[in-house]
Structure formats: C-alpha cells, structure tokens
Design a protein around this motif. Structure first.
Motif, PDB file in Angstrom:
ATOM      1  N   THR A   1     -12.430  -0.766   4.891  1.00  0.00           N
ATOM      2  CA  THR A   1     -12.075  -0.841   3.471  1.00  0.00           C
ATOM      3  C   THR A   1     -10.575  -0.663   3.268  1.00  0.00           C
ATOM      4  O   THR A   1      -9.945  -1.408   2.512  1.00  0.00           O
ATOM      5  N   LEU A   2     -10.005   0.320   3.936  1.00  0.00           N
ATOM      6  CA  LEU A   2      -8.557   0.554   3.830  1.00  0.00           C
ATOM      7  C   LEU A   2      -7.763  -0.632   4.362  1.00  0.00           C
ATOM      8  O   LEU A   2      -6.721  -1.002   3.802  1.00  0.00           O
ATOM      9  N   PHE A   3      -8.258  -1.235   5.421  1.00  0.00           N
ATOM     10  CA  PHE A   3      -7.593  -2.412   5.989  1.00  0.00           C
ATOM     11  C   PHE A   3      -7.618  -3.568   4.985  1.00  0.00           C
ATOM     12  O   PHE A   3      -6.618  -4.281   4.823  1.00  0.00           O
ATOM     13  N   LEU A   4      -8.759  -3.752   4.302  1.00  0.00           N
ATOM     14  CA  LEU A   4      -8.861  -4.825   3.318  1.00  0.00           C
ATOM     15  C   LEU A   4      -7.915  -4.581   2.138  1.00  0.00           C
ATOM     16  O   LEU A   4      -7.280  -5.517   1.644  1.00  0.00           O
ATOM     17  N   ILE A   5      -7.841  -3.339   1.698  1.00  0.00           N
ATOM     18  CA  ILE A   5      -6.927  -3.010   0.606  1.00  0.00           C
ATOM     19  C   ILE A   5      -5.476  -3.279   1.017  1.00  0.00           C
ATOM     20  O   ILE A   5      -4.703  -3.881   0.268  1.00  0.00           O
ATOM     21  N   TYR A   6      -5.130  -2.840   2.221  1.00  0.00           N
ATOM     22  CA  TYR A   6      -3.766  -3.029   2.715  1.00  0.00           C
ATOM     23  C   TYR A   6      -3.438  -4.521   2.855  1.00  0.00           C
ATOM     24  O   TYR A   6      -2.356  -4.970   2.456  1.00  0.00           O
ATOM     25  N   GLY A   7      -4.381  -5.291   3.397  1.00  0.00           N
ATOM     26  CA  GLY A   7      -4.156  -6.720   3.567  1.00  0.00           C
ATOM     27  C   GLY A   7      -3.995  -7.430   2.237  1.00  0.00           C
ATOM     28  O   GLY A   7      -3.094  -8.272   2.067  1.00  0.00           O
ATOM     29  N   TYR A   8      -4.848  -7.110   1.277  1.00  0.00           N
ATOM     30  CA  TYR A   8      -4.764  -7.732  -0.050  1.00  0.00           C
ATOM     31  C   TYR A   8      -3.441  -7.360  -0.720  1.00  0.00           C
ATOM     32  O   TYR A   8      -2.781  -8.202  -1.334  1.00  0.00           O
ATOM     33  N   PHE A   9      -3.050  -6.099  -0.569  1.00  0.00           N
ATOM     34  CA  PHE A   9      -1.799  -5.620  -1.150  1.00  0.00           C
ATOM     35  C   PHE A   9      -0.595  -6.359  -0.561  1.00  0.00           C
ATOM     36  O   PHE A   9       0.317  -6.784  -1.281  1.00  0.00           O
ATOM     37  N   GLN A  10      -0.582  -6.533   0.755  1.00  0.00           N
ATOM     38  CA  GLN A  10       0.532  -7.218   1.407  1.00  0.00           C
ATOM     39  C   GLN A  10       0.635  -8.668   0.947  1.00  0.00           C
ATOM     40  O   GLN A  10       1.747  -9.186   0.743  1.00  0.00           O
TER      41      GLN A  10
ATOM     42  N   TRP B   1       5.316  -8.211 -10.897  1.00  0.00           N
ATOM     43  CA  TRP B   1       4.488  -7.031 -10.691  1.00  0.00           C
ATOM     44  C   TRP B   1       5.295  -5.965  -9.947  1.00  0.00           C
ATOM     45  O   TRP B   1       6.009  -6.254  -8.992  1.00  0.00           O
ATOM     46  N   SER B   2       5.108  -4.731 -10.349  1.00  0.00           N
ATOM     47  CA  SER B   2       5.691  -3.640  -9.590  1.00  0.00           C
ATOM     48  C   SER B   2       4.850  -3.398  -8.343  1.00  0.00           C
ATOM     49  O   SER B   2       3.684  -3.816  -8.265  1.00  0.00           O
ATOM     50  N   THR B   3       5.428  -2.722  -7.394  1.00  0.00           N
ATOM     51  CA  THR B   3       4.678  -2.396  -6.176  1.00  0.00           C
ATOM     52  C   THR B   3       3.486  -1.513  -6.500  1.00  0.00           C
ATOM     53  O   THR B   3       2.391  -1.692  -5.945  1.00  0.00           O
ATOM     54  N   THR B   4       3.673  -0.607  -7.435  1.00  0.00           N
ATOM     55  CA  THR B   4       2.580   0.299  -7.819  1.00  0.00           C
ATOM     56  C   THR B   4       1.430  -0.470  -8.450  1.00  0.00           C
ATOM     57  O   THR B   4       0.259  -0.250  -8.111  1.00  0.00           O
ATOM     58  N   PHE B   5       1.764  -1.400  -9.365  1.00  0.00           N
ATOM     59  CA  PHE B   5       0.715  -2.187 -10.009  1.00  0.00           C
ATOM     60  C   PHE B   5      -0.027  -3.044  -8.990  1.00  0.00           C
ATOM     61  O   PHE B   5      -1.251  -3.187  -9.051  1.00  0.00           O
ATOM     62  N   SER B   6       0.720  -3.642  -8.068  1.00  0.00           N
ATOM     63  CA  SER B   6       0.087  -4.470  -7.037  1.00  0.00           C
ATOM     64  C   SER B   6      -0.885  -3.640  -6.197  1.00  0.00           C
ATOM     65  O   SER B   6      -1.975  -4.109  -5.846  1.00  0.00           O
ATOM     66  N   PHE B   7      -0.478  -2.423  -5.878  1.00  0.00           N
ATOM     67  CA  PHE B   7      -1.344  -1.563  -5.079  1.00  0.00           C
ATOM     68  C   PHE B   7      -2.605  -1.176  -5.854  1.00  0.00           C
ATOM     69  O   PHE B   7      -3.719  -1.236  -5.322  1.00  0.00           O
ATOM     70  N   ILE B   8      -2.427  -0.786  -7.109  1.00  0.00           N
ATOM     71  CA  ILE B   8      -3.580  -0.403  -7.939  1.00  0.00           C
ATOM     72  C   ILE B   8      -4.529  -1.581  -8.101  1.00  0.00           C
ATOM     73  O   ILE B   8      -5.766  -1.431  -8.014  1.00  0.00           O
TER      74      ILE B   8
ATOM     75  N   SER C   1      -4.899  -4.112  -6.057  1.00  0.00           N
ATOM     76  CA  SER C   1      -5.538  -4.357  -4.759  1.00  0.00           C
ATOM     77  C   SER C   1      -6.712  -3.407  -4.544  1.00  0.00           C
ATOM     78  O   SER C   1      -7.797  -3.825  -4.122  1.00  0.00           O
ATOM     79  N   VAL C   2      -6.501  -2.131  -4.835  1.00  0.00           N
ATOM     80  CA  VAL C   2      -7.569  -1.140  -4.705  1.00  0.00           C
ATOM     81  C   VAL C   2      -8.731  -1.492  -5.620  1.00  0.00           C
ATOM     82  O   VAL C   2      -9.905  -1.450  -5.214  1.00  0.00           O
ATOM     83  N   SER C   3      -8.418  -1.886  -6.863  1.00  0.00           N
ATOM     84  CA  SER C   3      -9.463  -2.202  -7.842  1.00  0.00           C
ATOM     85  C   SER C   3     -10.305  -3.390  -7.402  1.00  0.00           C
ATOM     86  O   SER C   3     -11.544  -3.360  -7.488  1.00  0.00           O
ATOM     87  N   VAL C   4      -9.657  -4.440  -6.935  1.00  0.00           N
ATOM     88  CA  VAL C   4     -10.376  -5.651  -6.532  1.00  0.00           C
ATOM     89  C   VAL C   4     -11.287  -5.384  -5.338  1.00  0.00           C
ATOM     90  O   VAL C   4     -12.462  -5.761  -5.334  1.00  0.00           O
ATOM     91  N   VAL C   5     -10.757  -4.716  -4.324  1.00  0.00           N
ATOM     92  CA  VAL C   5     -11.552  -4.459  -3.116  1.00  0.00           C
ATOM     93  C   VAL C   5     -12.716  -3.525  -3.418  1.00  0.00           C
ATOM     94  O   VAL C   5     -13.849  -3.772  -2.989  1.00  0.00           O
ATOM     95  N   LEU C   6     -12.471  -2.462  -4.162  1.00  0.00           N
ATOM     96  CA  LEU C   6     -13.541  -1.507  -4.474  1.00  0.00           C
ATOM     97  C   LEU C   6     -14.591  -2.136  -5.392  1.00  0.00           C
ATOM     98  O   LEU C   6     -15.787  -1.874  -5.249  1.00  0.00           O
ATOM     99  N   PHE C   7     -14.138  -2.978  -6.328  1.00  0.00           N
ATOM    100  CA  PHE C   7     -15.089  -3.649  -7.209  1.00  0.00           C
ATOM    101  C   PHE C   7     -15.954  -4.629  -6.425  1.00  0.00           C
ATOM    102  O   PHE C   7     -17.166  -4.721  -6.643  1.00  0.00           O
ATOM    103  N   ALA C   8     -15.336  -5.364  -5.517  1.00  0.00           N
ATOM    104  CA  ALA C   8     -16.098  -6.283  -4.664  1.00  0.00           C
ATOM    105  C   ALA C   8     -17.105  -5.519  -3.810  1.00  0.00           C
ATOM    106  O   ALA C   8     -18.244  -5.969  -3.613  1.00  0.00           O
TER     107      ALA C   8
END
Length: 229
Positions: free
Chosen positions: A100-109, A185-192, A194-201
């Motif tokens: 899950t963390l890997f998916l969040i990191y990949g989506y964020f990047q 997008w700010s880096t913070t918004f992009s991270f948030i 990314s977390v939202s999309v992966v966790l929602f999926a």
C-alpha cells in the motif's frame, strides 16, 4: 395455542399488503406478530386470529411498519460499514501495508513529475468509476436472478448495492482531482490526493471482493430461501 402454517402465510401476505417488500424484513415482522398473537391467546384463547392480528398491528402506531423498515435499513448499513472498517484496518499488516505504501509513493511520484496530470487523473477516474459500476451491475443481475428463482426481494441486497456508502464518495474524489487538475498543485496536496486515491481504491476492493461476498454467505446461512450466487 400456536399459529398454523396457513396463518403464518397470512402474516406474510399481511406484511406485503402493508408495503413491506423485503422478505428478510417480512420474516422478522412475521416472527414478532406471531409471538404477539400467541401471547394474546394465552390470556384470551377465544380471541380470533384476525382480532389478535389487528391488536398487534395497532402497537406499531399510525405509520405501521415504516419505523421497522427504517431501523432495519440503518442497522444493515451500520453492520456493513463496521465490517468494511474492520477488514480495512485488518488489511494494514505485513506485507500488505508495504504494498500500500509503495502504491501511494508511486502515485505521488507520478503526480509530482508528470507534465500533464490529466493523463494520470483520467485513468484513475475511469478505474474509480468502472469498478463500482461493474460491481453494481453484477449485484443487480444477481438480485434479478434471485427474484426470478424465489420471487423474493431482500433488503440486504439493496444495502449491498451501495457498497457501505462508498459510492457517494466517488464523485467527491473525482471532482477534487479534476477541479485542481490545471492548477499548480503543492507537494502536500499531491501527497494527500495520492493517499486518498489509493486508500479509497483499497476500500472499494475490500467492499466488493471481501465484505459483500462474506455477508451474502452469512445471509444464505440465516435464510435458506436466500440463494447465494
């Protein structure tokens, strides 16, 4: 005195006539009415079935069975959501939490470095739309087949179509992404995001492939009339 099979059937017809379409709710009401009628007969054996039924129905007030349907709907929704939350929390164990963390990191990047975010937001939107629509379509087909085989409708199936309320959040996730797709997008918004999309999926996956099948199996055990497919 106890009710006969014909009288039990009359109770089912009575609930249908009073706008209770769901068989699982009908069964609970029939059980309640039957117990009440039999209790009345213990004190007044000469009371007719129709008179006893009328007295029991009056206990539900002027709106009849509506309160029972509403309470049952809330209870089933809550049960679905609690089960979804339990499996969601239980998912975050080794090694799934690393994935899950890997998916969040990949989506964020990708969000941070892709020149045009439209090309990541579009497939994300398609997936978040297509998967629930596919699940709802399959569930609707299942409900149709069960209705054809048993001539019964189940409130549980109607609750399962909503995936624990997740379908109401799909539009929100999509709107947030596309509303901001052309902004910086700010880096913070992009991270948030990314977390939202992966966790929602992930929540959608758990609701569709884990919670709903488990609840259908439980339903089949409690109600032999319910055909698990």
């Amino acid at each position: 005195m106890t009710l006969t099979e014909d009288q039990i059937k009359q109770l089912y017809i009575f609930t249908q006539q009073h706008y209770v379409d769901w068989y699982d709710v009908q069964t609970e009401l029939v059980d309640h009415l039957a117990n009440g009628i039999e209790a009345q007969w213990q004190t007044n054996p000469n009371l007719s079935f129709d008179a006893a039924l009328h007295l029991e129905f009056k206990k539900f007030g002027v709106i009849g069975f509506n309160d029972v349907i509403e309470e049952k709907t809330k209870a089933l929704n809550k049960h679905y959501q609690l089960l979804l939350w339990r499996y969601f929390k239980g998912y975050f164990k080794w090694p799934k939490i690393v994935i899950t963390l890997f998916l969040i990191y990949g989506y964020f990047q990708i969000l941070v470095h892709i020149p045009n975010r439209f090309w990541i937001l579009l497939p994300s939107t398609v997936l978040l739309l297509v998967i629930p629509i596919w699940a709802i379509y399959k569930q609707a087909q299942r409900i149709k087949q069960i209705k054809k085989d048993t001539n019964k409708k189940w409130l549980f199936d109607n609750i399962a179509l909503q995936l624990g309320g997740l379908i109401h959040f799909i539009q929100l996730v999509i709107q947030v992404g596309f509303f901001n797709s052309n902004d910086n997008w700010s880096t913070t918004f992009s991270f948030i995001f990314s977390v939202s999309v992966v966790l929602f999926a992930l929540a959608l996956y758990i609701a569709i492939f884990i919670v709903s099948p488990k609840l259908r199996k439980d339903m089949a055990k409690q109600h032999p009339e319910y055909k698990f497919a």
